[in-house]
Design an enzyme around this catalytic site. Structure first.
Site, PDB file in Angstrom:
ATOM      1  CG  ASP A   1      -2.170 -13.873  57.791  1.00  0.00           C
ATOM      2  OD1 ASP A   1      -1.085 -13.402  58.113  1.00  0.00           O
ATOM      3  OD2 ASP A   1      -2.850 -14.615  58.534  1.00  0.00           O
TER       4      ASP A   1
ATOM      5  NE  ARG B   1      -3.461 -12.281  70.035  1.00  0.00           N
ATOM      6  CZ  ARG B   1      -3.914 -13.518  70.110  1.00  0.00           C
ATOM      7  NH1 ARG B   1      -4.773 -13.862  71.037  1.00  0.00           N
ATOM      8  NH2 ARG B   1      -3.495 -14.445  69.274  1.00  0.00           N
TER       9      ARG B   1
ATOM     10  CD  GLU C   1      -0.216 -13.391  68.108  1.00  0.00           C
ATOM     11  OE1 GLU C   1      -1.221 -12.715  68.347  1.00  0.00           O
ATOM     12  OE2 GLU C   1      -0.208 -14.316  67.266  1.00  0.00           O
TER      13      GLU C   1
ATOM     14  CD  GLU D   1      -8.851 -15.713  60.619  1.00  0.00           C
ATOM     15  OE1 GLU D   1      -9.538 -16.718  60.931  1.00  0.00           O
ATOM     16  OE2 GLU D   1      -7.984 -15.227  61.362  1.00  0.00           O
TER      17      GLU D   1
HETATM   18  C1  DMJ Z   1      -5.799 -13.063  65.088  1.00  0.00           C
HETATM   19  O1  DMJ Z   1      -4.946 -12.895  66.180  1.00  0.00           O
HETATM   20  C2  DMJ Z   1      -5.505 -12.084  63.984  1.00  0.00           C
HETATM   21  O2  DMJ Z   1      -6.607 -12.000  63.144  1.00  0.00           O
HETATM   22  C3  DMJ Z   1      -4.292 -12.456  63.179  1.00  0.00           C
HETATM   23  O3  DMJ Z   1      -4.079 -11.585  62.100  1.00  0.00           O
HETATM   24  C4  DMJ Z   1      -4.418 -13.845  62.664  1.00  0.00           C
HETATM   25  N1  DMJ Z   1      -4.827 -14.809  63.640  1.00  0.00           N
HETATM   26  C5  DMJ Z   1      -5.772 -14.497  64.672  1.00  0.00           C
HETATM   27  C6  DMJ Z   1      -7.169 -15.036  64.503  1.00  0.00           C
HETATM   28  O4  DMJ Z   1      -7.344 -16.167  63.793  1.00  0.00           O
END
Ligand code: DMJ
Length: 447
Positions: free
Chosen positions: A218, A84, A80, A352
């Site tokens: 993912d 971010r 995270e 998404e």
């Molecule tokens: C985001 O922080 C990013 O896209 C991450 O890869 C997956 N989850 C969240 C949003 O849903």
């Protein structure tokens, strides 16, 4: 206007906290970022800049200059913080050229390195910027690390190496942090060519055979194709890993429902779970992005697959009363693209689905993607806008949903940015020159 509303309320009630609580009009800190604060400021910087919200961008920049403290303690998620904070600061630097963003990114980048001190070099999920200690999540079996976490560092670390001149992050040497991760992944045997989500940072072996293109897996796949694109198509190892992984996913996980909807199931030790998470809906966009470079004979096939998956994700929105999609939807016992469990009916402002609309629009210019994006805008305004910001909702299948009192930072970083780009000309952050990290922070292609 939506971005200005989200930002203004965050600024008024929660500036310096990580997120806004729009019902109670206060800030939320949480435990994802250790002692770091201002997640919404850093996540919002590039969106404010791109949308030409000049005054608001200056407010955010001033906070980074004057109040963003990196000398903090506490357990933070490596993933995270990387996607971010590092991603947000790097994108702000590349868009504006302002030194403050670069120096903060590099200073914070150095603090991530102790997380890699494990027998294999595969980082653990949590780290302490001050003590240099690292841990796995309590819920991750046998102290394992998570594929989507240690597999989602490459783009940012490459830029950290380039900007700092310090090869430790990512230079092509096999001793660098992210190239070592690749080496471990290439070495370990993949069941049916698939990558399970849990790997031991001690032995370098898989811990559990759960495979998913949604949560836990993912963005690992996303960063393979994007690493290749960001290298100006030179990183052929990443491209091959992506091509092979997608082939295995298609062979073992892609299914068609009785009603003709294409979806990507999850895999538990060879048994399929016919469920798709909202998170997995980014894959329509990823497959579209990769399709262009798949070679003539495969290109149309992947364009079609991307369109079918994006259509399924749209159906998960269209079949709800709010026209927003649930956290997970299923294809079993007569259900198609709907949540079957109470615990999966919520929507937390995730990006998404609109992310895939944006990529599909840029690839095909089919106007239906803009129509679908506009449906989302209307639904957000109707069900998620509250007096002091935007909030997630607890049940997408009722037109009078209760709110969860949280304006996620990724709503400003991703959801609103992708919606904006869906209605822009293609040369605004052209996909030829920019690659979006998994938090939608644009990083330049290494031409
Ligand atoms: C985001 O922080 C990013 O896209 C991450 O890869 C997956 N989850 C969240 C949003 O849903």
């Amino acid at each position: 206007q939506m971005m200005k509303f989200a930002w203004d309320n965050y600024k008024q009630y929660a500036l310096g906290k990580n997120e806004l609580r729009p019902l109670t009009k206060n800030g939320h800190i949480g435990n994802m970022f250790g002692g770091l604060r201002g997640a919404t400021v850093v996540d919002a910087l590039d969106t404010l800049y791109i949308m030409e919200l000049e005054e608001e961008f200056q407010e955010a920049k001033k906070w980074v200059e004057k109040s963003f403290d990196l000398n903090v303690n506490g357990e933070a998620s490596l993933f995270e913080v990387n996607i971010r904070y590092i991603g947000g600061l790097l994108a702000a630097y590349y868009l504006t050229g302002e030194e403050v963003f670069k120096s903060k990114a590099l200073e914070l980048g150095e603090k991530l390195l102790p997380a890699f001190n494990t027998p294999t070099g595969i980082p653990r999920s949590l780290f302490s910027p001050c003590s240099g200690m690292s841990w796995s999540w309590g819920w991750a079996s046998a102290g394992s690390s998570i594929l989507a976490e240690f597999g989602t560092l490459h783009l940012e670390f490459l830029h950290l190496s380039e900007l700092s001149g310090n090869p430790v992050f990512a230079e092509k040497a096999s001793t660098s942090q992210v190239m070592n991760i690749r080496k471990v992944l290439n070495r370990v045997e993949k069941p049916q060519g698939l990558y399970p989500n849990f790997l031991s940072p001690v032995t370098g072996n898989w811990v559990q055979h759960h495979v998913s293109i949604g949560g836990l897996g993912d963005s690992f796949y996303e960063y393979l194709i994007k690493s290749w694109l960001m290298s100006d198509k030179k990183d052929s190892e990443a491209k091959k890993m992506y091509d092979d992984a997608l082939e295995a996913i298609e062979k073992h996980l892609v299914k068609k429902s009785a009603g003709g909807l294409t979806y990507i199931a999850e895999w538990r030790g060879g048994i399929l779970d016919h469920k798709m998470g909202h998170l997995a809906c980014f894959s329509g966009g990823m497959i579209a992005l990769g399709a262009e470079h798949a070679g003539e004979e495969r290109k149309q096939h992947y364009v079609d697959l991307a369109a079918e998956i994006t259509n399924t994700c749209h159906e998960s929105y269209a079949r709800s009363d709010t026209k927003l999609g649930p956290e997970a939807f299923r294809f079993d016992a007569g259900t198609e693209a709907m949540a079957t469990r109470l615990s999966e009916r919520y929507y937390i402002l995730r990006p998404e689905v609109v992310e895939s609309y944006m990529y599909m629009w840029r690839l095909t210019h089919d106007p239906k993607y803009r129509q679908w994006g506009w449906e989302v805008v209307k639904a957000l305004e109707k069900h998620c806008r509250v007096e002091a910001g935007f909030s997630g909702i607890r049940d997408v299948y009722t037109t009078t949903p209760t709110h969860d009192n949280m304006q996620q930072s990724f709503f400003l970083a991703e959801t609103l940015k992708y919606l904006y780009l869906l209605f822009c000309e293609d040369d605004v952050l052209s996909l030829d020159d920019w690659v979006f990290n998994t938090e939608a922070h644009p990083l330049p292609v290494n031409h």
